[in-house]
Design a protein around this motif. Structure first.
Motif, PDB file in Angstrom:
ATOM      1  N   ARG A 203       0.854  -1.179   0.000  1.00 27.22           N
ATOM      2  CA  ARG A 203       0.000   0.000   0.000  1.00 27.22           C
ATOM      3  C   ARG A 203       0.897   1.239   0.000  1.00 27.22           C
ATOM      4  O   ARG A 203       1.938   1.259   0.654  1.00 27.22           O
ATOM      5  CB  ARG A 203      -0.889  -0.025   1.250  1.00 27.22           C
ATOM      6  CG  ARG A 203      -1.991   0.989   1.276  1.00 27.22           C
ATOM      7  CD  ARG A 203      -2.945   0.700   2.456  1.00 27.22           C
ATOM      8  NE  ARG A 203      -3.565   1.929   2.894  1.00 27.22           N
ATOM      9  CZ  ARG A 203      -4.573   2.517   2.256  1.00 27.22           C
ATOM     10  NH1 ARG A 203      -5.067   1.969   1.155  1.00 27.22           N
ATOM     11  NH2 ARG A 203      -5.078   3.650   2.688  1.00 27.22           N
ATOM     12  N   ALA A 224      -0.555   8.103 -10.866  1.00 23.84           N
ATOM     13  CA  ALA A 224      -1.592   8.014  -9.840  1.00 23.84           C
ATOM     14  C   ALA A 224      -2.010   6.565  -9.592  1.00 23.84           C
ATOM     15  O   ALA A 224      -2.322   6.181  -8.460  1.00 23.84           O
ATOM     16  CB  ALA A 224      -2.803   8.844 -10.251  1.00 23.84           C
ATOM     17  N   TYR A 227      -0.192   4.613  -6.668  1.00 27.17           N
ATOM     18  CA  TYR A 227      -0.374   4.789  -5.227  1.00 27.17           C
ATOM     19  C   TYR A 227      -1.854   4.696  -4.892  1.00 27.17           C
ATOM     20  O   TYR A 227      -2.713   4.837  -5.747  1.00 27.17           O
ATOM     21  CB  TYR A 227       0.265   6.079  -4.713  1.00 27.17           C
ATOM     22  CG  TYR A 227      -0.138   7.364  -5.388  1.00 27.17           C
ATOM     23  CD1 TYR A 227       0.629   7.910  -6.401  1.00 27.17           C
ATOM     24  CD2 TYR A 227      -1.268   8.049  -4.980  1.00 27.17           C
ATOM     25  CE1 TYR A 227       0.278   9.102  -7.004  1.00 27.17           C
ATOM     26  CE2 TYR A 227      -1.631   9.253  -5.567  1.00 27.17           C
ATOM     27  CZ  TYR A 227      -0.844   9.772  -6.590  1.00 27.17           C
ATOM     28  OH  TYR A 227      -1.204  10.955  -7.183  1.00 27.17           O
ATOM     29  N   HIS A 228      -2.117   4.429  -3.634  1.00 24.74           N
ATOM     30  CA  HIS A 228      -3.482   4.060  -3.262  1.00 24.74           C
ATOM     31  C   HIS A 228      -4.220   5.155  -2.539  1.00 24.74           C
ATOM     32  O   HIS A 228      -5.441   5.169  -2.509  1.00 24.74           O
ATOM     33  CB  HIS A 228      -3.448   2.806  -2.382  1.00 24.74           C
ATOM     34  CG  HIS A 228      -2.661   1.687  -2.984  1.00 24.74           C
ATOM     35  ND1 HIS A 228      -1.304   1.542  -2.777  1.00 24.74           N
ATOM     36  CD2 HIS A 228      -3.022   0.711  -3.838  1.00 24.74           C
ATOM     37  CE1 HIS A 228      -0.869   0.486  -3.450  1.00 24.74           C
ATOM     38  NE2 HIS A 228      -1.884  -0.031  -4.107  1.00 24.74           N
ATOM     39  N   CYS A 229      -3.490   6.065  -1.959  1.00 23.40           N
ATOM     40  CA  CYS A 229      -4.143   7.048  -1.104  1.00 23.40           C
ATOM     41  C   CYS A 229      -3.362   8.356  -1.165  1.00 23.40           C
ATOM     42  O   CYS A 229      -2.132   8.361  -1.099  1.00 23.40           O
ATOM     43  CB  CYS A 229      -4.182   6.509   0.327  1.00 23.40           C
ATOM     44  SG  CYS A 229      -5.069   7.560   1.462  1.00 23.40           S
ATOM     45  N   LEU A 230      -4.088   9.433  -1.306  1.00 15.28           N
ATOM     46  CA  LEU A 230      -3.463  10.757  -1.367  1.00 15.28           C
ATOM     47  C   LEU A 230      -4.094  11.636  -0.299  1.00 15.28           C
ATOM     48  O   LEU A 230      -5.315  11.810  -0.264  1.00 15.28           O
ATOM     49  CB  LEU A 230      -3.674  11.369  -2.756  1.00 15.28           C
ATOM     50  CG  LEU A 230      -3.173  12.797  -2.995  1.00 15.28           C
ATOM     51  CD1 LEU A 230      -1.659  12.864  -2.877  1.00 15.28           C
ATOM     52  CD2 LEU A 230      -3.611  13.302  -4.361  1.00 15.28           C
ATOM     53  N   ILE A 244      -7.581  12.705 -10.302  1.00 16.67           N
ATOM     54  CA  ILE A 244      -6.757  11.698  -9.639  1.00 16.67           C
ATOM     55  C   ILE A 244      -7.643  10.594  -9.046  1.00 16.67           C
ATOM     56  O   ILE A 244      -7.313   9.409  -9.099  1.00 16.67           O
ATOM     57  CB  ILE A 244      -5.894  12.361  -8.539  1.00 16.67           C
ATOM     58  CG1 ILE A 244      -4.963  13.393  -9.187  1.00 16.67           C
ATOM     59  CG2 ILE A 244      -5.108  11.323  -7.776  1.00 16.67           C
ATOM     60  CD1 ILE A 244      -4.211  14.253  -8.210  1.00 16.67           C
ATOM     61  N   ARG A 245      -8.777  11.007  -8.524  1.00  9.64           N
ATOM     62  CA  ARG A 245      -9.695  10.028  -7.952  1.00  9.64           C
ATOM     63  C   ARG A 245     -10.130   9.026  -9.028  1.00  9.64           C
ATOM     64  O   ARG A 245     -10.273   7.829  -8.763  1.00  9.64           O
ATOM     65  CB  ARG A 245     -10.902  10.736  -7.349  1.00  9.64           C
ATOM     66  CG  ARG A 245     -11.724   9.868  -6.423  1.00  9.64           C
ATOM     67  CD  ARG A 245     -12.839  10.658  -5.743  1.00  9.64           C
ATOM     68  NE  ARG A 245     -12.367  11.429  -4.596  1.00  9.64           N
ATOM     69  CZ  ARG A 245     -12.507  12.747  -4.466  1.00  9.64           C
ATOM     70  NH1 ARG A 245     -13.079  13.445  -5.430  1.00  9.64           N
ATOM     71  NH2 ARG A 245     -12.066  13.349  -3.393  1.00  9.64           N
ATOM     72  N   GLU A 247      -8.443   7.900 -11.287  1.00  7.93           N
ATOM     73  CA  GLU A 247      -7.377   6.933 -11.531  1.00  7.93           C
ATOM     74  C   GLU A 247      -7.424   5.802 -10.504  1.00  7.93           C
ATOM     75  O   GLU A 247      -6.639   4.863 -10.568  1.00  7.93           O
ATOM     76  CB  GLU A 247      -6.011   7.617 -11.457  1.00  7.93           C
ATOM     77  CG  GLU A 247      -5.810   8.753 -12.452  1.00  7.93           C
ATOM     78  CD  GLU A 247      -5.515   8.226 -13.851  1.00  7.93           C
ATOM     79  OE1 GLU A 247      -4.940   7.121 -13.959  1.00  7.93           O
ATOM     80  OE2 GLU A 247      -5.862   8.927 -14.827  1.00  7.93           O
ATOM     81  N   CYS A 249      -7.433   6.406  -6.972  1.00  5.63           N
ATOM     82  CA  CYS A 249      -6.850   6.738  -5.679  1.00  5.63           C
ATOM     83  C   CYS A 249      -7.927   7.152  -4.684  1.00  5.63           C
ATOM     84  O   CYS A 249      -8.850   7.881  -5.034  1.00  5.63           O
ATOM     85  CB  CYS A 249      -5.887   7.911  -5.815  1.00  5.63           C
ATOM     86  SG  CYS A 249      -4.454   7.552  -6.805  1.00  5.63           S
ATOM     87  N   ASP A 250      -7.757   6.732  -3.447  1.00  2.93           N
ATOM     88  CA  ASP A 250      -8.534   7.341  -2.371  1.00  2.93           C
ATOM     89  C   ASP A 250      -7.936   8.707  -2.104  1.00  2.93           C
ATOM     90  O   ASP A 250      -6.709   8.845  -2.053  1.00  2.93           O
ATOM     91  CB  ASP A 250      -8.404   6.511  -1.081  1.00  2.93           C
ATOM     92  CG  ASP A 250      -9.210   5.232  -1.171  1.00  2.93           C
ATOM     93  OD1 ASP A 250     -10.113   5.177  -2.024  1.00  2.93           O
ATOM     94  OD2 ASP A 250      -8.928   4.311  -0.397  1.00  2.93           O
ATOM     95  N   ILE A 251      -8.806   9.678  -1.925  1.00  5.56           N
ATOM     96  CA  ILE A 251      -8.284  11.005  -1.588  1.00  5.56           C
ATOM     97  C   ILE A 251      -8.871  11.421  -0.255  1.00  5.56           C
ATOM     98  O   ILE A 251     -10.073  11.372  -0.042  1.00  5.56           O
ATOM     99  CB  ILE A 251      -8.624  12.031  -2.682  1.00  5.56           C
ATOM    100  CG1 ILE A 251      -7.890  11.627  -3.963  1.00  5.56           C
ATOM    101  CG2 ILE A 251      -8.248  13.433  -2.227  1.00  5.56           C
ATOM    102  CD1 ILE A 251      -7.800  12.697  -4.991  1.00  5.56           C
TER     103      ILE A 251
END
Lengths: 262, 262
Positions: A203, A224, A227-230, A244-245, A247, A249-251
């Motif tokens: 992760r 993006a 990675y899993h979380c920004l 980005i979401r 893509e 990713c959790d934001i």
DNA sequence: CAGGATTACGCTTAAACGTGCATAACCCGG
DNA sequence: CCGGGTTATGCACGTTTAAGCGTAATCCTG
């Protein structure tokens, strides 16, 4: 003096920086027979590219003590602490976490609760010092040649040390984020280390202050999708976050004051 | 003296802080040819950034973030700084120096002059942080599992990292010194690392505060014959020093106040 | 507890700054 | 050859910054 083309001029400025340790905008203007405005533009560009550090009256080379982590720590500290509060919640007890070098991660290390048990791996001495304060954290230091700018070990030895490890979570830093959420770094070796750490982590979490969105660094680190979380601040541009979401990713938006998630 | 830019000035102040242990506002004002007001502003800013501690008349350095190390620092801070001033002179420019973990060596790292070029190798993150402030020092970090007590990396990985290196000078710490000048350590792995570093160094220097002479630690590290130079305080027992001198060690006594030696 | 030294604070000034805009040079596809 | 577009530069504007000065509050010392 024959008139110089823009890249020539900037190269000369770089040379003088390296040689004399500083440049004054006024000097350069008269030397190159251009307006101070032009010089300031040059210096601004070079600073954005990580080639120098802008100061009032001129510029200084990067990493002359002035880019120490402690110094960076003092800027935007409050904002970084807010990010850190949120990021800390993403860390699961007893997991193995890689802390990439960077002032934001130093803030995260400091924000770890005392009762959190963890195996922490880091290439940044300053982070290792902060982790030593945490009673239930085992700290593993990644050795290698210290990159002054990055504030941590990079290069072959560091990569080698990482090669035997796997991480449950990777806190990776970034110097800039582009429109599609791509991460970039100022240093070649630094970028390589980040990629290597990402590849060995189940992760990956990125915490970025808003100004990172307007910085483009030369070396690409990850897209993006990797990675899993920004974790971002509440003044980040929602349109870019949505991209980005998309893509995957959790934001998490860290709201100042009340640090709540979305 | 050419006029300095603000960050340069603050860096110099930091350097003097590290080197001399204190600064006076009035001195700095005349040295940099600015008003005391400006200096006070600098000191206030630096204090706010955690880079120094403001006191009436000037400023004092602030310890690094590490608590346990910091505690040890503050105990014999002044004494260690005196030792450090002397030990620094034993370091030849452009050499490769190993800094063992320990508060005394942290003091030495802080006392390095800004113009000293060096390759420094250390297993202690706190020392690496201090070294990062020195513009002409290349720092190599020795990785491994951090030993909380020693304050640095020890164990197999650290030994492995050292195995490819050779040092011109080894600054090795000690937890205790016995009657014949033998060094000892509290940690098994710590002792092993010290021995390994000593074996790879052409010159070995030990800096020890006086209380070390009355401490016996469980693991032997080295006999007097294995190190070349011992830096002690001026209240060390001359009889014991003579015994050690007979083993072939140079002994340098660091006098408080006037830190002058050959 | 008095007096000199040191300090913080508000104000002022001059230099340096960023920005928007105009100009001129250049590139390139018609 | 020509006209739109880009780029580098300079200039004018209002803004920000660093640094000095005066003053009143504060701190050490004897």
């Amino acid at each position: 003096m024959t008139e110089l083309m823009l890249p020539e001029r900037q190269n000369r400025i770089r040379a003088r920086l390296a040689q004399e340790g500083r440049v004054l905008a006024a000097d350069l203007a008269s030397e190159f027979s251009v307006s101070e405005d032009t010089i300031r533009r040059d210096l601004r560009e070079m600073a954005a590219a990580g080639l120098c550090e802008r100061v009032y009256g001129g510029a200084l080379p990067v990493g002359l003590g002035n880019t120490s982590l402690r110094q960076r720590m003092s800027v935007a500290m409050e904002r970084k602490r807010v990010l850190a509060q949120v990021a800390v919640r993403q860390i699961v007890p007893r997991s193995v976490v890689f802390f990439d070098a960077g002032s934001t991660h130093l803030a995260i290390a400091e924000a770890l609760p005392d009762d959190l048990a963890l195996t922490a791996v880091t290439n940044a001495p300053a982070i290792a010092v902060a982790l030593a304060e945490k009673p239930r954290v085992d700290t593993v230091l990644v050795g290698g040649l210290i990159d002054r700018v990055a504030g941590g070990a990079v290069g072959a030895r560091a990569i080698e040390a990482l090669s035997g490890m796997r991480f449950d979570l990777c806190l990776v830093g970034t110097c800039g984020i582009d429109g599609e959420g791509g991460l970039s770094a100022f240093g070649y070796e630094d970028a390589a280390l980040k990629q290597f750490a990402i590849a060995r982590s189940s992760r990956v979490l990125v915490a970025a202050t808003t100004e990172k969105f307007s910085i483009a660094a030369p070396y690409a680190v990850a897209k993006a999708a990797q990675y899993h979380c920004l974790v971002v601040e509440d003044d980040a541009d929602p349109a870019r976050l949505q991209i980005i979401r998309n893509e995957g990713c959790d934001i998490i938006v860290a709201a100042r004051g009340a640090a709540s998630a979305a």
